[in-house]
Design an enzyme around this catalytic site. Structure first.
Site, short mmCIF file in Angstrom:
data_model
loop_
_atom_site.label_atom_id
_atom_site.label_comp_id
_atom_site.label_asym_id
_atom_site.label_seq_id
_atom_site.Cartn_x
_atom_site.Cartn_y
_atom_site.Cartn_z
N ASP A 72 45.97 42.64 33.56
CA ASP A 72 44.79 43.50 33.47
C ASP A 72 44.26 43.98 34.81
OD1 ASP A 72 43.85 41.10 34.40
OD2 ASP A 72 42.16 40.97 33.01
N ASP B 69 42.04 40.33 39.76
CA ASP B 69 40.93 41.20 40.15
C ASP B 69 39.79 40.43 40.82
OD1 ASP B 69 40.57 40.23 37.31
OD2 ASP B 69 38.60 41.14 37.58
N ASP C 117 47.22 37.98 32.43
CA ASP C 117 46.56 38.91 31.51
C ASP C 117 47.03 40.35 31.68
OD1 ASP C 117 45.02 36.94 30.32
OD2 ASP C 117 43.43 37.11 31.82
N ARG D 114 40.68 37.66 28.09
CA ARG D 114 39.23 37.71 27.95
C ARG D 114 38.74 39.11 27.61
NH1 ARG D 114 35.67 35.11 32.19
NH2 ARG D 114 36.18 37.05 33.27
N GLY E 98 43.43 31.81 38.82
CA GLY E 98 44.22 30.91 37.98
C GLY E 98 45.67 30.85 38.41
N ARG F 17 29.83 33.84 48.21
CA ARG F 17 28.86 33.16 47.33
C ARG F 17 29.34 31.73 47.05
NH1 ARG F 17 27.47 32.91 41.71
NH2 ARG F 17 25.20 33.15 41.38
N THR G 102 48.40 38.10 37.60
CA THR G 102 47.58 37.63 36.48
C THR G 102 48.42 37.66 35.22
OG1 THR G 102 45.74 38.17 35.00
CG2 THR G 102 46.58 39.96 36.33
#
Length: 362
Positions: free
Chosen positions: A149, A123, A147, A191, A18, A85, A145
């Site tokens: 976190d 992360d 957050d 989150r 983000g 992926r 981030t």
């Protein structure tokens, strides 16, 4: 100025995940440090998506001049691109087919003769860098981030700006709540970690703070609202992280994106709480979802400084011969940890954190 590493002639830099206030400040610091040592900088567009699709360009001095105060990122970003992926289509049953395109990325790195990667990320994107570390590409992480976190660092740039934005919003909601005598529920990002809710809730004097680390009892929330009403406090401010969960329940999921490395998109807990308060009490309740407002705009001064220090420290690690490290801020000091250790790990609010104790006290 640190001594330059003669083995490093060209580096790549990308911003993944983000967007976040302070990204451009890091790009600026990294690029200017590199240019001072005669190292060429390739800006990779839209995070790892640009590496997959071979979209990158040489950054010139003018490209990184006057971007310190700009929000967002001049390189673009993506929170869906994971080279290990990549969605490449659907099968006959309509299920997504994924393919590992790490080899494609390695080819692009070789074509452009990139000697090292600077990954500015949280992360999730740090995890995307892990395969390149294992392939022998020197990678250097800068913790980003809102957050706050990311494991290994007490502070990530973007967080302080997000807290200021959330605090400003709570302050404004406070006046309208008092005018209309309502319960106002303000949903902020977070989150799995409640750092934004905790810090902005305390800073704005929220009456109730709900975070993912501590499951809440809706009946207890209603009791507090009613007790305040009976004592003459005709409004209540609730600051809630998007990932907050009721006792015995789950987080509210807004939607799923199967093409994303992390398909779950949370959102809506504020609406749910406001509706439950109106059902269980005679009080009127409204909700506000801050959402991506917290990510936007110019970074506060502290984030500009932190991002600049992080970028400079990352280049010091790179140009002095270290490999595969992530810049970190621990105990008031700038340091570094193994990038591979930080990948995929989160730093949650510990239940014995002093700010939790202070919040309960006041």
């Amino acid at each position: 100025m640190f001594k330059c590493n003669p083995n490093i002639r060209r580096i790549g830099i990308l911003t993944g995940g983000g967007d976040c206030p302070g990204l451009n400040a890091v790009i600026r610091a990294v690029a200017k440090d590199a240019m001072a040592c005669g190292v060429e900088v390739m800006g990779i567009e839209d995070g790892f998506q640009g590496l997959i699709e071979d979209r990158m360009r040489v950054l010139q001095y003018d490209d990184v001049s006057n971007i310190l105060t700009m929000g967002g990122t001049i390189l673009g970003t993506s929170n869906k691109a994971n080279p290990s992926r990549v969605p490449v289509g659907k099968d006959a049953a309509g299920n997504w087919i994924f393919k590992d395109l790490t080899d494609v990325c390695m080819t692009h790195l070789e074509i452009h003769r990139i000697d090292a990667l600077v990954v500015i990320a949280g992360d999730g994107t740090m995890s995307c860098a892990a395969p390149f570390v294992r392939r022998g590409v020197p990678c250097f992480g800068v913790p980003k981030t809102i957050d706050n976190d990311l494991w290994g660092s007490d502070l990530t740039f973007g967080f302080l700006t997000a807290v200021q934005i959330a605090t400003d919003a709570l302050d404004r909601v406070h006046t309208t709540a008092a005018s209309h005598h309502r319960v106002m529920v303000v949903e902020v990002m977070g989150r799995n970690a409640g750092w934004i809710a905790l810090h902005s809730g305390v800073a704005a004097g929220a009456d109730i703070i709900l975070i993912p680390e501590i499951n809440f009892d809706i009946d207890a929330v209603c009791r507090v609202c009613l007790q305040r009403s009976r004592k003459g406090k005709r409004f209540t401010i609730i600051c809630i992280a998007e990932g907050a969960r009721p006792v015995g329940g789950k987080a509210v999921i807004e939607r799923l994106d199967p093409t994303s490395p992390d398909p779950i998109r949370l959102g809506g807990i504020g609406r749910v709480i406001a509706a439950q308060i109106e059902t269980k009490t005679p009080l009127e309740a409204r909700y506000v979802v801050l959402g991506h407002v917290q990510r936007g705009g110019t970074p506060v001064a502290a984030d500009r400084v932190l991002a600049t220090m992080f970028g400079d420290y990352a280049m010091e690690l790179l140009l002095t011969g270290k490999k595969n490290r992530m810049v970190a801020y621990q105990g008031g000091n700038y340091t570094d940890v193994a990038l591979i250790e930080a990948a995929g790990k989160q730093r949650l609010v510990p239940l014995d954190h002093p700010l939790l104790a202070a919040a309960r006290s006041v």
